[in-house]
Every structure is written in structure tokens, then in C-alpha cells.
Write a protein that holds these residues in place. Structure first.
Motif, PDB file in Angstrom:
ATOM      1  N   ALA A  48       7.529  -1.012  -6.542  1.00  0.00           N
ATOM      2  CA  ALA A  48       6.564  -2.145  -6.323  1.00  0.00           C
ATOM      3  C   ALA A  48       5.824  -2.205  -7.774  1.00  0.00           C
ATOM      4  CB  ALA A  48       5.656  -1.982  -5.649  1.00  0.00           C
ATOM      5  N   GLU A  58      -2.929 -13.420  -7.054  1.00  0.00           N
ATOM      6  CA  GLU A  58      -1.424 -13.860  -6.807  1.00  0.00           C
ATOM      7  C   GLU A  58      -0.702 -12.340  -7.078  1.00  0.00           C
ATOM      8  OE1 GLU A  58       2.015 -15.833  -9.390  1.00  0.00           O
ATOM      9  OE2 GLU A  58       0.081 -16.360  -9.579  1.00  0.00           O
ATOM     10  N   ALA A  61      -1.209 -10.352  -3.747  1.00  0.00           N
ATOM     11  CA  ALA A  61      -0.411 -10.947  -2.672  1.00  0.00           C
ATOM     12  C   ALA A  61       1.139 -10.350  -3.003  1.00  0.00           C
ATOM     13  CB  ALA A  61      -0.347 -12.324  -2.774  1.00  0.00           C
ATOM     14  N   HIS A  62       1.614 -10.547  -4.036  1.00  0.00           N
ATOM     15  CA  HIS A  62       2.888 -10.126  -4.219  1.00  0.00           C
ATOM     16  C   HIS A  62       3.029  -8.341  -4.097  1.00  0.00           C
ATOM     17  CE1 HIS A  62       6.387  -9.064  -6.921  1.00  0.00           C
ATOM     18  NE2 HIS A  62       6.929  -9.984  -6.434  1.00  0.00           N
ATOM     19  N   ALA A  64       1.508  -6.809  -1.927  1.00  0.00           N
ATOM     20  CA  ALA A  64       1.158  -6.465  -0.569  1.00  0.00           C
ATOM     21  C   ALA A  64       2.464  -6.947   0.082  1.00  0.00           C
ATOM     22  CB  ALA A  64       0.223  -7.593  -0.097  1.00  0.00           C
ATOM     23  N   THR A  65       3.343  -7.796  -0.291  1.00  0.00           N
ATOM     24  CA  THR A  65       4.525  -8.158   0.262  1.00  0.00           C
ATOM     25  C   THR A  65       5.666  -7.014  -0.136  1.00  0.00           C
ATOM     26  OG1 THR A  65       4.092 -10.610  -0.091  1.00  0.00           O
ATOM     27  CG2 THR A  65       6.373 -10.275   0.265  1.00  0.00           C
ATOM     28  N   GLU A  66       5.540  -6.499  -1.379  1.00  0.00           N
ATOM     29  CA  GLU A  66       6.468  -5.682  -1.719  1.00  0.00           C
ATOM     30  C   GLU A  66       6.477  -4.291  -0.870  1.00  0.00           C
ATOM     31  OE1 GLU A  66       7.655  -5.805  -6.389  1.00  0.00           O
ATOM     32  OE2 GLU A  66       5.448  -5.226  -6.066  1.00  0.00           O
ATOM     33  N   GLU A  68       4.806  -4.236   2.426  1.00  0.00           N
ATOM     34  CA  GLU A  68       4.725  -4.443   3.656  1.00  0.00           C
ATOM     35  C   GLU A  68       5.604  -3.736   4.661  1.00  0.00           C
ATOM     36  OE1 GLU A  68       5.226  -8.690   6.150  1.00  0.00           O
ATOM     37  OE2 GLU A  68       3.527  -8.834   4.479  1.00  0.00           O
ATOM     38  N   HIS A  69       7.038  -3.815   4.163  1.00  0.00           N
ATOM     39  CA  HIS A  69       7.904  -3.190   5.291  1.00  0.00           C
ATOM     40  C   HIS A  69       7.695  -1.590   5.505  1.00  0.00           C
ATOM     41  CE1 HIS A  69       9.624  -1.889   1.204  1.00  0.00           C
ATOM     42  NE2 HIS A  69      10.274  -1.267   1.920  1.00  0.00           N
ATOM     43  N   LYS A  73       1.816  -5.457   7.688  1.00  0.00           N
ATOM     44  CA  LYS A  73       1.495  -6.564   7.155  1.00  0.00           C
ATOM     45  C   LYS A  73       0.062  -6.525   6.372  1.00  0.00           C
ATOM     46  CE  LYS A  73       0.636 -11.459   8.504  1.00  0.00           C
ATOM     47  NZ  LYS A  73       1.556 -12.142   7.609  1.00  0.00           N
ATOM     48  N   ASP A  74      -0.648  -5.778   7.057  1.00  0.00           N
ATOM     49  CA  ASP A  74      -2.272  -5.957   6.678  1.00  0.00           C
ATOM     50  C   ASP A  74      -2.592  -4.936   5.836  1.00  0.00           C
ATOM     51  OD1 ASP A  74      -2.671  -8.523   7.604  1.00  0.00           O
ATOM     52  OD2 ASP A  74      -3.206  -7.686   9.494  1.00  0.00           O
ATOM     53  N   TRP A  75      -1.962  -3.790   5.367  1.00  0.00           N
ATOM     54  CA  TRP A  75      -1.998  -2.691   4.481  1.00  0.00           C
ATOM     55  C   TRP A  75      -3.285  -2.701   3.643  1.00  0.00           C
ATOM     56  CZ3 TRP A  75      -1.504  -1.297  -0.527  1.00  0.00           C
ATOM     57  CH2 TRP A  75      -0.753  -1.869  -1.233  1.00  0.00           C
TER      58      TRP A  75
END
Length: 77
Positions: A48, A58, A61-62, A64-66, A68-69, A73-75
Motif C-alpha cells: 500500500a 482521494e 480512499a485508495h 482504504a481499498t488497498e 480492505e482485503h 471494509k471500514d478499517w
């Protein structure tokens, strides 16, 4: 939502510890730090880009997506 580098960094360490992962900062620039999360066998489970300066929604958000797995989702909430 987390909004500063320090908050994000601390949450990453907290969640990595809970999941038995090692935090490895592989590169640091003025604006970002590149993160690897490794398991006990030293396998990279996630990569990440963590913003250090000029943290934007932005970029968060990127990030968080990196992760998330691994962290859910709401880490970052």
C-alpha cells in the motif's frame, strides 16, 4: 474517518498486530511511504501507499481499498 498520517499509521500497526502481520516500510519519500504487510512466513500479504503530507480524501480512499482485503471494509472508520 482517519485523516492524518499519524492516525493512519497507528491504526495500521494496531490492525497488523491483531492479524499477526509485520509492518515493513520499504520506501519513504516526502509525500508517501510504501508499506508491505508480511505474514509469519515473510510473505507479502499487502502492499500500500500511505500518504504522509498533503493527505487527501482521494489518497485515503485508495489506501482504504488497498488494505480492505486484510482489515475489512471500514478499517479506517
Amino acid at each position: 474517518m482517519l485523516s492524518t498520517y499519524q492516525e493512519v499509521r497507528d491504526r495500521i500497526y494496531e490492525l497488523a498486530h491483531r492479524h499477526g502481520l509485520r509492518v515493513d516500510w520499504v520506501e519513504t519519500t516526502k509525500s508517501v511511504r510504501l508499506l508491505h504487510l508480511l505474514d509469519t512466513d515473510q510473505i507479502v500479504m499487502a502492499r500500500a501507499t500511505v500518504p504522509v503530507r498533503g493527505v487527501t480524501l482521494e489518497a485515503l480512499a485508495h489506501l482504504a481499498t488497498e488494505l480492505e482485503h486484510l482489515f475489512g471494509k471500514d478499517w479506517m472508520e
